[in-house]
Write a protein that holds these residues in place. Sequence first.
Motif, short mmCIF file in Angstrom:
data_model
loop_
_atom_site.label_atom_id
_atom_site.label_comp_id
_atom_site.label_asym_id
_atom_site.label_seq_id
_atom_site.Cartn_x
_atom_site.Cartn_y
_atom_site.Cartn_z
N ALA A 107 49.09 -54.08 37.90
CA ALA A 107 47.96 -55.00 37.89
C ALA A 107 46.67 -54.21 37.70
O ALA A 107 46.26 -53.46 38.60
CB ALA A 107 47.91 -55.80 39.20
N ASN A 108 46.09 -54.34 36.53
CA ASN A 108 44.79 -53.71 36.26
C ASN A 108 44.07 -54.50 35.19
O ASN A 108 44.61 -55.46 34.64
CB ASN A 108 44.96 -52.23 35.87
CG ASN A 108 45.86 -52.05 34.66
OD1 ASN A 108 45.59 -52.61 33.60
ND2 ASN A 108 46.93 -51.27 34.82
N SER A 109 42.87 -54.09 34.90
CA SER A 109 42.03 -54.86 33.96
C SER A 109 42.31 -54.51 32.50
O SER A 109 41.69 -55.09 31.61
CB SER A 109 40.56 -54.62 34.28
OG SER A 109 40.24 -53.23 34.21
N PHE A 110 43.23 -53.56 32.26
CA PHE A 110 43.45 -53.09 30.90
C PHE A 110 44.72 -53.66 30.26
O PHE A 110 44.93 -53.52 29.06
CB PHE A 110 43.54 -51.56 30.87
CG PHE A 110 42.34 -50.89 31.47
CD1 PHE A 110 41.14 -50.85 30.78
CD2 PHE A 110 42.40 -50.32 32.73
CE1 PHE A 110 40.02 -50.24 31.33
CE2 PHE A 110 41.29 -49.71 33.29
CZ PHE A 110 40.09 -49.67 32.58
N MET A 111 45.57 -54.31 31.04
CA MET A 111 46.81 -54.84 30.49
C MET A 111 47.27 -56.03 31.31
O MET A 111 46.79 -56.26 32.42
CB MET A 111 47.90 -53.76 30.48
CG MET A 111 48.17 -53.15 31.84
SD MET A 111 49.21 -51.68 31.80
CE MET A 111 50.71 -52.33 31.10
N ASP A 112 48.18 -56.82 30.73
CA ASP A 112 48.71 -57.97 31.44
C ASP A 112 49.51 -57.50 32.65
O ASP A 112 50.12 -56.42 32.63
CB ASP A 112 49.62 -58.79 30.52
CG ASP A 112 48.84 -59.47 29.40
OD1 ASP A 112 47.60 -59.54 29.50
OD2 ASP A 112 49.49 -59.93 28.43
N PRO A 113 49.54 -58.31 33.72
CA PRO A 113 50.32 -57.91 34.90
C PRO A 113 51.81 -57.83 34.59
O PRO A 113 52.31 -58.50 33.68
CB PRO A 113 50.01 -59.01 35.92
CG PRO A 113 49.55 -60.17 35.10
CD PRO A 113 48.86 -59.60 33.91
N GLU A 114 52.51 -56.99 35.35
CA GLU A 114 53.97 -56.87 35.21
C GLU A 114 54.60 -57.14 36.57
O GLU A 114 54.08 -56.71 37.60
CB GLU A 114 54.36 -55.48 34.73
CG GLU A 114 55.86 -55.30 34.52
CD GLU A 114 56.23 -53.95 33.94
OE1 GLU A 114 57.27 -53.39 34.35
OE2 GLU A 114 55.47 -53.44 33.08
N ILE A 115 55.71 -57.87 36.56
CA ILE A 115 56.39 -58.21 37.80
C ILE A 115 57.85 -57.79 37.72
O ILE A 115 58.37 -57.48 36.65
CB ILE A 115 56.31 -59.73 38.10
CG1 ILE A 115 56.94 -60.54 36.94
CG2 ILE A 115 54.86 -60.15 38.33
CD1 ILE A 115 56.96 -62.04 37.19
N GLU A 116 58.53 -57.77 38.86
CA GLU A 116 59.96 -57.45 38.92
C GLU A 116 60.62 -58.36 39.94
O GLU A 116 60.00 -58.77 40.92
CB GLU A 116 60.18 -55.99 39.28
CG GLU A 116 59.63 -55.59 40.64
CD GLU A 116 59.77 -54.11 40.94
OE1 GLU A 116 60.06 -53.33 40.01
OE2 GLU A 116 59.58 -53.72 42.12
N CYS A 117 61.90 -58.69 39.70
CA CYS A 117 62.64 -59.58 40.59
C CYS A 117 63.55 -58.80 41.54
O CYS A 117 64.69 -59.21 41.82
CB CYS A 117 63.44 -60.60 39.78
SG CYS A 117 62.41 -61.95 39.16
N TYR A 118 63.08 -57.67 41.99
CA TYR A 118 63.71 -56.87 43.03
C TYR A 118 62.69 -55.84 43.47
O TYR A 118 61.58 -55.78 42.91
CB TYR A 118 65.00 -56.22 42.53
CG TYR A 118 64.81 -54.98 41.66
CD1 TYR A 118 65.46 -53.78 41.97
CD2 TYR A 118 64.01 -55.00 40.51
CE1 TYR A 118 65.32 -52.66 41.17
CE2 TYR A 118 63.86 -53.90 39.72
CZ TYR A 118 64.52 -52.72 40.04
OH TYR A 118 64.37 -51.60 39.26
N ASN A 119 63.02 -55.05 44.47
CA ASN A 119 62.11 -54.01 44.91
C ASN A 119 62.57 -52.69 44.31
O ASN A 119 63.58 -52.13 44.74
CB ASN A 119 62.08 -53.92 46.44
CG ASN A 119 60.99 -53.00 46.95
OD1 ASN A 119 60.56 -52.08 46.25
ND2 ASN A 119 60.53 -53.24 48.17
N SER A 120 61.86 -52.20 43.31
CA SER A 120 62.28 -50.97 42.63
C SER A 120 62.21 -49.75 43.54
O SER A 120 62.83 -48.73 43.24
CB SER A 120 61.40 -50.75 41.40
OG SER A 120 60.02 -50.73 41.75
N ASN A 121 61.49 -49.85 44.65
CA ASN A 121 61.42 -48.72 45.58
C ASN A 121 62.71 -48.55 46.37
O ASN A 121 63.08 -47.44 46.75
CB ASN A 121 60.26 -48.92 46.56
CG ASN A 121 58.91 -48.93 45.87
OD1 ASN A 121 58.68 -48.17 44.93
ND2 ASN A 121 58.02 -49.81 46.30
N THR A 122 63.41 -49.67 46.62
CA THR A 122 64.65 -49.62 47.38
C THR A 122 65.88 -49.92 46.53
O THR A 122 67.01 -49.63 46.94
CB THR A 122 64.61 -50.63 48.54
OG1 THR A 122 64.53 -51.97 48.01
CG2 THR A 122 63.41 -50.39 49.44
#
Length: 224
Positions: free
Chosen positions: A119-134
Amino acid sequence: MAGVKVVVPGDAIDAAAATVVRLGPGLVQAGGRTQATAAGVLHSDGEQWWVVTNRRRYVAAEGEPVVGVVVARHGEGYRVDIGAAHDALLPLLAFEGATKRNKPSLALGTVVYARVVVANSFMDPEIECYNSNTGKSEGYGELAGGFMFKCSLGLARRLIASRAPVLAALGAELPFEIAIGVNGRVWVCADGPEKTVLVANAIRNSEYLDAAQCKQMVRELLDR
């Protein structure tokens, strides 16, 4: 955070730098100084600080849970409406256990529960349907059945940040599933459409009620 603090744009946030792990909506850090960029109530859960406002449009921030609707598909993934200024990108592999040979196929109109990863002002937001950290789904993914409705951004954040009185009152009376997005969208699923609508109406009506009023309101809806 002790007490309630109302801030307006330009107000300095009195917090030690070591305690501020992540700044959420309504706050910005510049030159070692944290200040508010929106009018509202300052909140903190110990790891993140943010300003709760009742603005109409959601502004995406990294790590936040959102409820979205698939509106298009392209070669790399899906476009998902999350109520922000721009649709979010949901990559084909942004699901638990997804591989190039084994990835979910979502139809247009599918409701998903996801977390914001870019999420930033330079590109469209990106989401994920899981927690990539875990590497685990942690409740994220496709939301089948049920009913999605909209509420104010302030109410959505209060539902997530604490044990909301309306959820406690509802949980004491009937079982239901719920997914809350800070983008002001809530998905609920109970035993049958009547109870699902009851849960949705109770949550909508709870925004300005205290714990006792929420309990009475839920009882009245059940009695009907």
